[in-house]
Design a protein around this motif. Structure first.
Motif, mmCIF file in Angstrom:
data_model
loop_
_atom_site.group_PDB
_atom_site.id
_atom_site.type_symbol
_atom_site.label_atom_id
_atom_site.label_comp_id
_atom_site.label_asym_id
_atom_site.label_seq_id
_atom_site.Cartn_x
_atom_site.Cartn_y
_atom_site.Cartn_z
ATOM 1 N N GLY A 182 0.811 -1.217 0.000
ATOM 2 C CA GLY A 182 0.000 0.000 0.000
ATOM 3 C C GLY A 182 0.840 1.261 0.000
ATOM 4 O O GLY A 182 0.509 2.251 -0.672
ATOM 5 N N ASN A 183 1.963 1.247 0.732
ATOM 6 C CA ASN A 183 2.849 2.414 0.784
ATOM 7 C C ASN A 183 3.629 2.583 -0.516
ATOM 8 O O ASN A 183 3.859 3.700 -0.968
ATOM 9 N N ILE A 184 4.025 1.470 -1.105
ATOM 10 C CA ILE A 184 4.707 1.539 -2.404
ATOM 11 C C ILE A 184 3.735 2.048 -3.465
ATOM 12 O O ILE A 184 4.112 2.810 -4.361
ATOM 13 N N ALA A 185 2.478 1.646 -3.362
ATOM 14 C CA ALA A 185 1.448 2.116 -4.294
ATOM 15 C C ALA A 185 1.325 3.638 -4.244
ATOM 16 O O ALA A 185 1.238 4.309 -5.287
ATOM 17 N N LYS A 186 1.309 4.200 -3.029
ATOM 18 C CA LYS A 186 1.221 5.656 -2.878
ATOM 19 C C LYS A 186 2.429 6.334 -3.502
ATOM 20 O O LYS A 186 2.310 7.373 -4.158
ATOM 21 N N LYS A 187 3.584 5.741 -3.299
ATOM 22 C CA LYS A 187 4.819 6.313 -3.838
ATOM 23 C C LYS A 187 4.786 6.372 -5.371
ATOM 24 O O LYS A 187 5.257 7.333 -5.980
ATOM 25 N N LEU A 188 4.209 5.356 -5.977
ATOM 26 C CA LEU A 188 4.209 5.235 -7.439
ATOM 27 C C LEU A 188 2.939 5.764 -8.093
ATOM 28 O O LEU A 188 2.851 5.828 -9.318
ATOM 29 N N ILE A 221 -0.119 4.317 -7.949
ATOM 30 C CA ILE A 221 -0.924 3.225 -8.479
ATOM 31 C C ILE A 221 -1.820 2.690 -7.363
ATOM 32 O O ILE A 221 -1.695 3.090 -6.205
ATOM 33 N N SER A 222 -2.730 1.785 -7.707
ATOM 34 C CA SER A 222 -3.631 1.226 -6.703
ATOM 35 C C SER A 222 -2.904 0.193 -5.849
ATOM 36 O O SER A 222 -1.904 -0.395 -6.276
ATOM 37 N N SER A 223 -3.433 -0.040 -4.661
ATOM 38 C CA SER A 223 -2.848 -1.054 -3.778
ATOM 39 C C SER A 223 -2.933 -2.435 -4.410
ATOM 40 O O SER A 223 -2.018 -3.257 -4.265
ATOM 41 N N ALA A 224 -4.027 -2.685 -5.111
ATOM 42 C CA ALA A 224 -4.199 -3.978 -5.780
ATOM 43 C C ALA A 224 -3.138 -4.180 -6.850
ATOM 44 O O ALA A 224 -2.574 -5.276 -6.987
ATOM 45 N N ALA A 225 -2.853 -3.108 -7.608
ATOM 46 C CA ALA A 225 -1.830 -3.203 -8.661
ATOM 47 C C ALA A 225 -0.459 -3.445 -8.047
ATOM 48 O O ALA A 225 0.349 -4.210 -8.589
ATOM 49 N N ALA A 226 -0.194 -2.802 -6.913
ATOM 50 C CA ALA A 226 1.099 -2.989 -6.239
ATOM 51 C C ALA A 226 1.235 -4.414 -5.717
ATOM 52 O O ALA A 226 2.308 -5.021 -5.815
ATOM 53 N N THR A 227 0.158 -4.955 -5.181
ATOM 54 C CA THR A 227 0.192 -6.336 -4.681
ATOM 55 C C THR A 227 0.419 -7.312 -5.826
ATOM 56 O O THR A 227 1.215 -8.258 -5.704
ATOM 57 N N ASP A 228 -0.263 -7.095 -6.949
ATOM 58 C CA ASP A 228 -0.074 -7.959 -8.123
ATOM 59 C C ASP A 228 1.367 -7.901 -8.616
ATOM 60 O O ASP A 228 1.962 -8.933 -8.956
ATOM 61 N N MET A 229 1.929 -6.692 -8.659
ATOM 62 C CA MET A 229 3.310 -6.546 -9.112
ATOM 63 C C MET A 229 4.254 -7.250 -8.155
ATOM 64 O O MET A 229 5.199 -7.928 -8.582
#
Length: 219
Positions: A26-32, A34-42
């Protein structure tokens, strides 16, 4: 590797290097952005590629392979910042923005050429350490944030840890630059404010700024 993958591992590396060490998806998602779901998938995809360790609800940790990739991207980014600053005297915000684009198009050979041309700098214009060609940071960081600096002491600004345009504009206007000397004249502990003296000018900073500006004490 794709730009998205390089940005993802770089974001984990940089977040893990700061005080918060907030590397959950979730924190990486905010940094980039993108959505939290997209960050988890990545994260799951990169775990399969042995670039990071993924466990549900846990911090993301880079593998040695992932860290090597992140440091390579960071090296190219910071070398470009140093080059653009030296050659064109661009603002700290602008060199960051341009380096974000150039880092992904730069070969190891070109990075080595830029480094040699600049005399193998160890720091970029923000004060961030530049990894060497082996992906190693050889400098020892002894800096502290202005929020933790002592009253009555003189310091040298060693690092500006932000990529925000207004932050850099404020710093430039008040001569808060890498390598400049400041006097911490007062720490308002309860109100989380710091009073500085810079070239006979007094500046009052709140914690939003003092946690982003790092300094080394002058002995």
């Amino acid at each position: 590797m794709s730009i998205a993958i390089e940005n993802f591992v770089k974001a984990i590396y940089k977040n893990n290097s700061n005080n918060a060490k907030d590397t959950k998806p979730g924190n990486i998602a905010k940094k980039l952005g993108i959505s939290s779901a997209a960050a988890t998938d990545m994260a799951k995809k990169l775990a399969v590629k042995d670039l990071l360790h993924y466990q549900k609800y846990q911090e993301l940790q880079l593998t040695e392979k992932g860290k090597k990739m992140a440091l390579s991207v960071v090296r190219k980014h910071r070398l470009w910042e140093a080059f653009l600053f030296k050659m064109f005297d661009m603002s700290l915000h602008d060199i960051h923005k341009e380096a974000e684009l150039l880092e992904h198009q730069t070969s190891d050979l070109l990075a080595d050429k830029i480094s040699a041309y600049l005399g193998h700098p160890k720091f970029d214009p923000h004060g961030d350490p530049i990894p060497n060609a082996n992906g190693e940071i050889t400098t020892i960081d002894t800096s502290i944030s202005l929020a933790n600096a002592e009253e009555g002491k003189h310091y040298v600004i060693s690092r500006l840890m932000s990529d925000d345009k207004e932050f850099f504009e404020f710093c430039a206007h008040h001569k808060l630059k890498y390598g400049h000397e400041v006097l911490v004249s007062k720490q308002f502990i309860n109100n989380k404010m710091t009073e500085l003296s810079v070239e006979n000018n007094t500046i009052l900073l709140n914690q939003d700024f003092t946690t982003l500006i790092y300094v080394n004490a002058i002995n």
